[in-house]
Design a protein around this motif. Structure first.
Motif, PDB file in Angstrom:
ATOM      1  N   ASN A   6      63.337  60.509 106.400  1.00 30.71           N
ATOM      2  CA  ASN A   6      62.388  59.402 105.811  1.00 30.71           C
ATOM      3  C   ASN A   6      63.111  58.867 104.556  1.00 30.71           C
ATOM      4  N   PRO A   7      62.994  57.751 104.032  1.00 27.03           N
ATOM      5  CA  PRO A   7      63.317  57.288 102.995  1.00 27.03           C
ATOM      6  C   PRO A   7      61.810  57.188 101.902  1.00 27.03           C
ATOM      7  N   GLY A   8      61.752  58.294 101.285  1.00 26.22           N
ATOM      8  CA  GLY A   8      60.235  58.403 100.862  1.00 26.22           C
ATOM      9  C   GLY A   8      59.986  57.521  99.288  1.00 26.22           C
ATOM     10  N   VAL A   9      61.091  57.243  98.659  1.00 26.37           N
ATOM     11  CA  VAL A   9      61.023  56.775  97.600  1.00 26.37           C
ATOM     12  C   VAL A   9      62.061  55.773  97.309  1.00 26.37           C
ATOM     13  N   VAL A  10      61.747  54.478  96.838  1.00 28.78           N
ATOM     14  CA  VAL A  10      62.790  53.466  96.904  1.00 28.78           C
ATOM     15  C   VAL A  10      62.694  52.772  95.443  1.00 28.78           C
TER      16      VAL A  10
ATOM     17  N   TYR B 254      73.416  64.573  99.933  1.00 27.59           N
ATOM     18  CA  TYR B 254      72.605  65.147 100.517  1.00 27.59           C
ATOM     19  C   TYR B 254      72.689  66.893 100.043  1.00 27.59           C
ATOM     20  N   GLU B 255      71.431  67.376 100.331  1.00 26.93           N
ATOM     21  CA  GLU B 255      71.359  68.774  99.680  1.00 26.93           C
ATOM     22  C   GLU B 255      70.535  69.763 100.983  1.00 26.93           C
ATOM     23  N   ASP B 256      71.314  70.489 101.506  1.00 21.76           N
ATOM     24  CA  ASP B 256      70.688  71.426 102.506  1.00 21.76           C
ATOM     25  C   ASP B 256      69.737  72.506 101.796  1.00 21.76           C
ATOM     26  N   ARG B 257      68.606  72.541 102.148  1.00 20.72           N
ATOM     27  CA  ARG B 257      67.430  73.521 101.467  1.00 20.72           C
ATOM     28  C   ARG B 257      67.030  74.583 102.517  1.00 20.72           C
ATOM     29  N   TYR B 258      66.306  74.161 103.522  1.00 20.06           N
ATOM     30  CA  TYR B 258      65.859  75.496 104.490  1.00 20.06           C
ATOM     31  C   TYR B 258      66.661  74.916 105.724  1.00 20.06           C
ATOM     32  N   PRO B 259      67.490  76.188 106.296  1.00 26.04           N
ATOM     33  CA  PRO B 259      68.071  75.831 107.500  1.00 26.04           C
ATOM     34  C   PRO B 259      67.218  75.814 108.761  1.00 26.04           C
ATOM     35  N   PRO B 260      67.671  75.400 109.574  1.00 23.50           N
ATOM     36  CA  PRO B 260      66.664  75.405 110.891  1.00 23.50           C
ATOM     37  C   PRO B 260      66.653  76.900 111.524  1.00 23.50           C
ATOM     38  N   MET B 261      65.533  77.007 112.168  1.00 24.06           N
ATOM     39  CA  MET B 261      65.413  77.983 112.978  1.00 24.06           C
ATOM     40  C   MET B 261      65.465  77.533 114.659  1.00 24.06           C
ATOM     41  N   ALA B 262      66.863  77.710 115.121  1.00 18.27           N
ATOM     42  CA  ALA B 262      66.986  77.141 116.330  1.00 18.27           C
ATOM     43  C   ALA B 262      66.189  77.758 117.543  1.00 18.27           C
ATOM     44  N   PRO B 263      65.860  77.080 118.538  1.00 12.91           N
ATOM     45  CA  PRO B 263      65.305  77.833 119.820  1.00 12.91           C
ATOM     46  C   PRO B 263      66.173  78.774 120.745  1.00 12.91           C
ATOM     47  N   THR B 264      66.632  79.800 120.218  1.00 14.02           N
ATOM     48  CA  THR B 264      67.762  80.361 120.808  1.00 14.02           C
ATOM     49  C   THR B 264      67.112  81.004 122.140  1.00 14.02           C
ATOM     50  N   GLU B 265      68.082  81.754 123.039  1.00 14.21           N
ATOM     51  CA  GLU B 265      67.602  82.471 124.209  1.00 14.21           C
ATOM     52  C   GLU B 265      67.070  83.826 123.718  1.00 14.21           C
ATOM     53  N   GLY B 266      67.320  84.479 122.680  1.00 14.33           N
ATOM     54  CA  GLY B 266      66.731  85.480 122.028  1.00 14.33           C
ATOM     55  C   GLY B 266      65.345  85.249 121.748  1.00 14.33           C
ATOM     56  N   ASN B 267      65.216  84.036 120.968  1.00 15.93           N
ATOM     57  CA  ASN B 267      63.594  83.545 120.594  1.00 15.93           C
ATOM     58  C   ASN B 267      62.902  83.688 121.558  1.00 15.93           C
ATOM     59  N   LYS B 268      63.443  82.913 122.688  1.00 18.75           N
ATOM     60  CA  LYS B 268      62.521  82.845 123.950  1.00 18.75           C
ATOM     61  C   LYS B 268      62.082  84.085 124.655  1.00 18.75           C
ATOM     62  N   GLN B 269      63.013  84.921 124.499  1.00 18.31           N
ATOM     63  CA  GLN B 269      62.871  86.261 125.014  1.00 18.31           C
ATOM     64  C   GLN B 269      61.673  87.143 124.425  1.00 18.31           C
ATOM     65  N   LEU B 270      61.900  87.133 123.025  1.00 14.84           N
ATOM     66  CA  LEU B 270      60.670  87.770 122.450  1.00 14.84           C
ATOM     67  C   LEU B 270      59.547  87.123 122.638  1.00 14.84           C
ATOM     68  N   LEU B 271      59.508  85.711 122.856  1.00 15.17           N
ATOM     69  CA  LEU B 271      58.384  85.122 122.690  1.00 15.17           C
ATOM     70  C   LEU B 271      57.729  85.713 124.295  1.00 15.17           C
ATOM     71  N   ALA B 272      58.620  85.755 125.249  1.00 14.73           N
ATOM     72  CA  ALA B 272      57.995  86.206 126.416  1.00 14.73           C
ATOM     73  C   ALA B 272      57.475  87.812 126.508  1.00 14.73           C
TER      74      ALA B 272
ATOM     75  N   LYS C 279      68.144  52.800  94.362  1.00 13.38           N
ATOM     76  CA  LYS C 279      68.072  54.354  94.520  1.00 13.38           C
ATOM     77  C   LYS C 279      67.052  54.572  95.581  1.00 13.38           C
ATOM     78  N   VAL C 280      67.804  55.646  96.446  1.00 10.47           N
ATOM     79  CA  VAL C 280      66.530  55.968  97.483  1.00 10.47           C
ATOM     80  C   VAL C 280      66.668  57.571  97.576  1.00 10.47           C
ATOM     81  N   SER C 281      65.647  58.141  97.602  1.00  9.83           N
ATOM     82  CA  SER C 281      65.335  59.643  97.805  1.00  9.83           C
ATOM     83  C   SER C 281      64.719  59.778  99.140  1.00  9.83           C
ATOM     84  N   GLY C 282      65.016  60.704  99.858  1.00 10.56           N
ATOM     85  CA  GLY C 282      64.504  60.809 101.374  1.00 10.56           C
ATOM     86  C   GLY C 282      64.741  62.414 101.551  1.00 10.56           C
ATOM     87  N   ASP C 283      64.225  62.629 103.141  1.00  8.89           N
ATOM     88  CA  ASP C 283      64.246  64.145 103.406  1.00  8.89           C
ATOM     89  C   ASP C 283      64.807  63.889 104.806  1.00  8.89           C
TER      90      ASP C 283
END
Length: 432
Positions: A267-271, A336-354, A299-303
């Motif tokens: 999203n381009p939040g500011v222009v 660009y600037e990476d800030r928070y990495p993703p938490m991917a929906p791994t098989e391990g996470n799915k097993q933990l949810l189960a 100039k454009v700033s977005g996320d």
């Protein structure tokens, strides 16, 4: 083997299986009983914590909330440490550690809130017999209390010694300290230590859900230069298309190339654009120009938010390629600037949810499904999830109105959330 011997053998197997079922049911009953008995204690502790302002920039307030929780962990036998945050311009983090055997489980919470010292929303307020309102009551002092009630239940049931637990309550989740590498160092190190990570945020505030995936949070910028001239000369070979048309080209090309990807948003939040412009890091900008002058700058700033590191890197590459193909007599610089990495929906996470869902059903609270990642923003667990075998978030106190002066907790979920987390951890001792 004689017929009598066979019957004895089958009866022995049945007896062993029956004993195992009885033992498991005893654990379920012990945990449910223990958490229910501690509900009043949990409410009192929550009220004490909520009544202390701990907006991220109120360093003394954040530390004061840590001082409320620290002795509670110590009473359970945890070794408690305060990590000073002066190196990253924040109060610091509370760490509590227990155990030497069993799976290594990291429990994640935070001490800070979004409410500043001068906010009018400062106190624990009982709405009725079920609901309580207060700053940070669900996000996430309530989650910290849920965590403590779960650990107390494990201790009472004699199960805590089967686990290695590290608790990390950060002091800057709502507004990350800088430099980021120092602010997140304790999280990264804890993730490298742990096998499993459990986060006690409130997720989408629905007790029927938990979080197995969170999208990343990253920033990007465009800096565009064009050739200024009288507007009557635009598109001429010597003048080109100007900064604003170039900016528009890039943004529209981003949309056309990437908007169809599942769970990727940008999203381009500011222009700002014109003859003389400025866009500061805090998002404030100014611009001067005339309708009859070709814009010299934009100039454009977005996320950007992505569900996996691969998706994010592919997006960055595509955006950089689009930006580089500038219109005549213009130039676009993409960063660009990476800030928070993703938490991917791994098989391990799915097993933990189960496992968590089964624990919920066994306690009589029904099944639990995964939160839509679009409803789960980045959080502390994002820095950990890619470093552990399994991760699950959204285990905290549920309610509504987070980050507003209507932040309200459903106190019926205090017991259910703590019991489910405790039973999950008890069963993790047998999984690893």
């Amino acid at each position: 083997m004689s017929m009598n011997a066979k019957w004895c053998f089958f009866l022995l197997l049945f007896s062993c299986a029956s004993c195992a079922v009885d033992a498991e049911q005893d654990v379920v009953r012990q945990i449910a009983t223990s958490v229910a008995a501690d509900k009043a204690y949990g409410i009192q502790l929550l009220e004490r914590a909520v009544n202390i302002n701990s907006g991220t920039d109120n360093l003394a307030g954040v530390k004061a909330v840590a001082d409320v929780f620290a002795p509670e962990f110590e009473a359970l036998g945890f070794q408690v440490t305060w990590l000073d945050g002066s190196g990253f311009n924040r109060a610091g983090h509370l760490v509590a550690e227990y155990g030497k055997v069993g799976p290594k489980i990291l429990l994640i919470g935070h001490l800070d809130t979004v409410f500043a010292q001068d906010s009018e929303f400062q106190r624990f307020q009982v709405v009725d017999e079920r609901y309580v309102r207060g700053p940070g009551i669900t996000d996430m002092k309530g989650g910290d209390v849920v965590m403590l009630l779960a650990l107390k239940a494990l201790k009472t049931a004699g199960l805590l010694d089967q686990l290695q637990i590290r608790v990390l309550l950060t002091g800057d989740e709502e507004s990350r300290g800088t430099p980021m590498v120092l602010a997140t160092q304790a999280l990264v190190e804890a993730g490298d230590w742990a096998d499993i990570a459990l986060g006690f945020e409130d997720g989408d505030s629905n007790p029927e859900t938990a979080v197995i995936a969170r999208r990343s949070a990253a920033n990007w910028r465009l800096s565009v230069q064009g050739r200024p001239a009288h507007s009557s000369q635009i598109f001429q070979p010597g003048m080109g298309d100007g900064a604003i048309f170039e900016m528009a080209r890039v943004l529209n090309a981003f949309r056309e190339a990437l908007s169809g990807q599942a769970l990727l948003t940008f999203n381009p939040g500011v222009v700002v654009a014109g003859t003389d412009i400025d866009l500061a890091d805090d998002g404030r900008g100014k611009a001067f120009g005339k309708a009859n002058v070709i814009a010299a700058s934009a100039k454009v700033s977005g996320d950007l938010r992505a569900i996996s590191a691969e998706q994010q890197q592919q997006a960055w590459a595509a955006m950089a390629k689009i930006a580089a193909a500038s219109l005549p007599h213009t130039k676009t610089v993409f960063s660009y600037e990476d800030r928070y990495p993703p938490m991917a929906p791994t098989e391990g996470n799915k097993q933990l949810l189960a496992l968590y869902s089964q624990a919920s059903e066994d306690l009589g609270y029904g099944p639990v499904r995964a939160v839509d990642p679009r409803k789960a923003g980045a959080a502390d667990i994002s820095f950990v999830a890619g470093r552990v075998d399994m991760a699950l978030d959204g285990l905290g106190l549920m309610g509504a109105g987070g980050h507003t002066d209507q932040e309200t907790a459903d106190m019926n979920t205090l017991v259910s959330q703590a019991a489910r987390a405790a039973l999950l951890m008890a069963r993790l001792a047998d999984v690893k």
